[in-house]
Design an enzyme around this catalytic site. Structure first.
Site, short mmCIF file in Angstrom:
data_model
loop_
_atom_site.label_atom_id
_atom_site.label_comp_id
_atom_site.label_asym_id
_atom_site.label_seq_id
_atom_site.Cartn_x
_atom_site.Cartn_y
_atom_site.Cartn_z
N PHE A 114 -24.73 40.86 -3.06
CA PHE A 114 -25.85 41.59 -2.23
C PHE A 114 -25.87 41.05 -0.81
O PHE A 114 -26.94 41.56 -0.25
CB PHE A 114 -27.02 41.53 -3.23
CG PHE A 114 -27.30 42.15 -4.51
CD1 PHE A 114 -27.47 43.21 -4.68
CD2 PHE A 114 -27.02 41.07 -5.49
CE1 PHE A 114 -27.49 43.95 -5.95
CE2 PHE A 114 -27.08 41.55 -6.86
CZ PHE A 114 -27.39 42.97 -7.10
N LEU A 115 -25.11 40.32 -0.36
CA LEU A 115 -24.99 39.70 0.89
C LEU A 115 -24.85 40.90 1.84
O LEU A 115 -24.42 41.96 1.70
CB LEU A 115 -24.05 38.84 1.24
CG LEU A 115 -22.55 39.17 1.08
CD1 LEU A 115 -22.10 40.05 2.34
CD2 LEU A 115 -21.69 37.77 0.98
N CYS A 143 -19.83 49.76 2.68
CA CYS A 143 -20.72 49.81 1.67
C CYS A 143 -21.56 50.93 1.19
O CYS A 143 -21.12 51.87 0.19
CB CYS A 143 -21.58 48.58 1.07
SG CYS A 143 -20.62 47.10 1.19
N VAL A 172 -16.67 39.42 1.56
CA VAL A 172 -17.21 38.92 0.70
C VAL A 172 -16.38 37.61 0.04
O VAL A 172 -17.00 36.62 -0.16
CB VAL A 172 -17.52 39.97 -0.39
CG1 VAL A 172 -17.90 39.08 -1.82
CG2 VAL A 172 -18.25 41.00 -0.23
N ASN A 225 -27.93 49.63 -3.53
CA ASN A 225 -27.23 50.67 -2.22
C ASN A 225 -27.94 51.91 -2.36
O ASN A 225 -27.88 52.41 -1.02
CB ASN A 225 -25.80 50.18 -2.09
CG ASN A 225 -25.36 48.89 -1.57
OD1 ASN A 225 -26.19 48.18 -1.32
ND2 ASN A 225 -24.27 48.80 -1.73
N GLY A 265 -23.47 53.24 8.40
CA GLY A 265 -22.18 53.18 8.36
C GLY A 265 -21.73 51.99 7.42
O GLY A 265 -22.32 51.58 6.70
N LYS A 307 -19.69 54.59 0.92
CA LYS A 307 -18.70 54.68 -0.23
C LYS A 307 -19.40 54.58 -1.70
O LYS A 307 -19.06 55.35 -2.61
CB LYS A 307 -17.55 53.77 -0.15
CG LYS A 307 -17.90 52.21 -0.55
CD LYS A 307 -16.53 51.25 -0.72
CE LYS A 307 -16.82 49.78 -0.88
NZ LYS A 307 -17.62 49.83 -2.36
N1 LIG Z 1 -18.89 43.78 3.00
C1 LIG Z 1 -20.00 43.77 2.47
O1 LIG Z 1 -21.06 43.76 3.11
C2 LIG Z 1 -20.10 43.63 0.84
C3 LIG Z 1 -21.23 43.50 0.25
C4 LIG Z 1 -21.56 43.42 -1.01
C5 LIG Z 1 -20.30 43.84 -1.66
N2 LIG Z 1 -19.29 44.39 -1.10
C6 LIG Z 1 -18.12 44.61 -2.30
O2 LIG Z 1 -16.98 43.58 -2.32
C7 LIG Z 1 -15.78 44.05 -2.30
C8 LIG Z 1 -14.89 43.31 -1.07
O3 LIG Z 1 -15.63 43.82 0.05
P1 LIG Z 1 -15.17 43.31 1.40
O4 LIG Z 1 -15.80 43.92 2.45
O5 LIG Z 1 -15.19 41.78 1.21
O6 LIG Z 1 -13.57 43.93 1.55
P2 LIG Z 1 -12.43 43.47 2.62
O7 LIG Z 1 -11.61 44.71 2.85
O8 LIG Z 1 -13.16 42.75 3.80
O9 LIG Z 1 -11.66 42.39 1.65
C9 LIG Z 1 -10.94 42.60 0.66
C10 LIG Z 1 -9.82 41.62 0.79
O10 LIG Z 1 -8.79 41.76 -0.64
C11 LIG Z 1 -7.82 41.66 -0.28
N3 LIG Z 1 -6.95 42.26 -1.57
C12 LIG Z 1 -6.86 43.41 -1.67
N4 LIG Z 1 -6.01 43.76 -2.91
C13 LIG Z 1 -5.45 42.39 -3.21
C14 LIG Z 1 -4.50 41.89 -4.16
N5 LIG Z 1 -4.41 42.67 -5.05
N6 LIG Z 1 -4.53 40.61 -4.20
C15 LIG Z 1 -5.11 39.82 -3.33
N7 LIG Z 1 -5.77 40.14 -2.24
C16 LIG Z 1 -6.00 41.56 -2.33
C17 LIG Z 1 -7.34 42.28 1.12
O11 LIG Z 1 -6.29 42.06 1.54
C18 LIG Z 1 -8.71 41.66 1.86
O12 LIG Z 1 -8.61 40.69 2.37
C19 LIG Z 1 -16.10 45.56 -2.25
O13 LIG Z 1 -16.13 46.04 -3.51
C20 LIG Z 1 -17.17 45.82 -1.52
O14 LIG Z 1 -18.01 47.00 -1.93
C21 LIG Z 1 -19.22 44.41 0.12
#
Ligand SMILES: NC(=O)c1ccc[n+]([C@@H]2O[C@H](COP(=O)([O-])OP(=O)(O)OC[C@H]3O[C@@H](n4cnc5c(N)ncnc54)[C@H](O)[C@@H]3O)[C@@H](O)[C@H]2O)c1
Length: 442
Positions: A150-151, A261, A11, A209, A258, A264
């Protein structure tokens, strides 16, 4: 606008890059030094179609920078996005340690007013708690706003650039107005910019979700019913979809959902309900159905081979939790692989992009194949776990030559059962009758 994005994952990196592409000055912050070093050298840590070119171009033009230093990253920024992970915690609820750590670090570092925007998916009340925690640390004025994302992985750039809607949760209208300016370039086709309370915005993401996960578990349960009674879920889908109250979208049966998102977020919603003494009956059922469905391919393979997989070789096509991503978090393919290995089978795998992530978990326990056909060599059967486009129209004659026996377990219903039978395959789909293969001589 000057923007910092903390958390450079699926994201955060997409958000930072797309905001830079629309002319903003963006700095992405992450605590993982190797990721930031790689990005500075032009190495993109994830696979997402179209992302690499955009990152490289915006970095070259100086609009997109990377750092591990949060104080440095946020110093100049007017808007600070939090996009860190919120994985499932031990109690089933969202683990918010990353959000709290980043909030505290922002509060310790800020020297001028900021709008802190929570893009991570967080339970209702997190924005309020974050504002309270930060106010304990700093006297510098700040706002906290919710802006759920929402991506969809695999179409993240497209989704970010052309969102169906943008949702923000704010306490002050001025903050909503500033965010509307930020998103204006992405809403040129008049898709709505929706302003609400942070609580409603936080909840909106979970409701979205949970409903999407419900559709998947629903159609999977119906598919199993179809199979038990000799109906075909594909025909049934057509039969229901023309009813405008029902529609066609997101009603494809498969091997369970799976990813990072749905699993969890459904469990976090259950946890939220429990926190208020509410039962969450539907979400519990959605989760239960999904857990059972992830075993559907393993069960079909076991049944086909009379429960004895020792010495068998199974090819698995598709490892990512869905096509066009390398994300394997909670992927149904991994459940299948674990079952096959535990039963003594050898497993040969192919995926267009997810092999490095799978290799990091399984090491030399699997045979990794660069090409789909390579995975079939000497295999007793093929199981398809992810519907990558390249699996949709293979050369079935080549497949029959490579497989030891022409057996396919299709977890994504890619092929037509009648055609497969005519080609001599034993074909097991999801929620479809399995016609006996025609005799193929020679
Ligand atoms: N992946 C998706 O499709 C998606 C879609 C919508 C919403 N979300 C939500 O967005 C959020 C992020 O998801 P994601 O898939 O991008 O996660 P991800 O695990 O790919 O990325 C999270 C990043 O945050 C970094 N990080 C963690 N703690 C940190 C800190 N204290 N300081 C700096 N960096 C830190 C990690 O190193 C990692 O690079 C989640 O809450 C998820 O539910 C994800």
């Amino acid at each position: 606008m000057k923007i910092a994005v903390v958390g450079t994952g699926y994201v955060g990196l997409v958000t930072g890059t797309c905001l830079a592409e629309s002319g903003n000055d963006v700095i992405c912050v992450d605590k993982v030094a190797s990721k930031i070093e790689g990005l500075k050298q032009g190495v993109i840590p994830i696979y997402e179609p179209g992302l690499s070119e955009l990152v490289l171009r915006n970095a070259k033009d100086g609009r997109l920078r990377f750092t591990t230093s949060l104080p440095e990253g946020i110093d100049d920024a007017e808007l600070v996005f939090i996009a860190v992970g919120t994985p499932q915690g031990d109690d089933g609820g969202a683990d918010l340690n990353g959000v709290w750590a980043v909030g505290r670090a922002i509060a310790e570092a800020i020297r001028g007013p900021k709008i802190v925007i929570v893009k991570s998916t967080v339970p209702v009340g997190t924005n309020a708690e974050l504002a309270r925690l930060m106010a304990e640390v700093t006297r510098v004025p700040f706002d906290v706003a919710s802006n759920p994302e929402f991506l969809k992985e695999g179409a993240a750039i497209e989704d970010f650039n052309k969102p169906d809607r943008v949702v923000v949760g704010v306490r002050r209208p001025e903050v909503g107005a500033r965010l509307k300016e930020l998103y204006a370039p992405f809403l040129r086709t008049d898709n709505p910019f929706l302003v609400m309370t942070p609580e409603s915005a936080e909840m909106t993401k979970y409701v979205a979700n949970c409903l999407l996960a419900t559709k998947i578990s629903f159609i999977n349960e119906m598919a199993n019913l179809c199979e038990a009674y000799g109906a075909d879920i594909n025909e049934v889908r057509r039969g229901i979809g023309h009813d405008q109250r029902i529609g066609f979208s997101f009603l494809f049966p498969g091997a369970g959902y799976g990813g990072s998102c749905f699993p969890k977020d459904v469990r976090a919603a259950i946890h939220m309900a429990r926190g208020r003494g509410l039962p969450a009956r539907m979400m519990n059922a959605v989760d239960d159905v999904n857990e059972a469905q992830k075993d559907v391919l393993g069960r079909k393979v076991r049944e086909h081979f009379g429960g004895d997989l020792a010495g068998k070789t199974v090819a698995v096509w598709g490892l990512a939790f869905k096509p066009r991503t390398d994300d394997i978090r909670e992927a149904p393919a991994l459940v299948l692989i674990d079952e096959l290995l535990a039963a003594g089978a050898s497993v040969r795998v192919n995926d267009p992009v997810a092999i490095p992530n799978v290799r990091a978990i399984y090491g030399d326990k699997l045979a990794y194949c660069d090409r789909p056909y390579g995975a079939l060599e000497g295999a007793d059967a093929l199981a398809i776990a992810t519907e990558w486009n390249e699996f949709r129209n293979p050369d079935f004659e080549v497949m029959t030559r490579l497989l030891k026996s022409p057996v396919i377990f299709d977890g994504r219903n890619l092929y037509d059962p009648a055609r497969m039978a005519a080609l001599g395959f034993t074909y097991h789909g999801i929620g479809r009758a399995t016609p006996p293969p025609a005799r193929v001589d020679g």
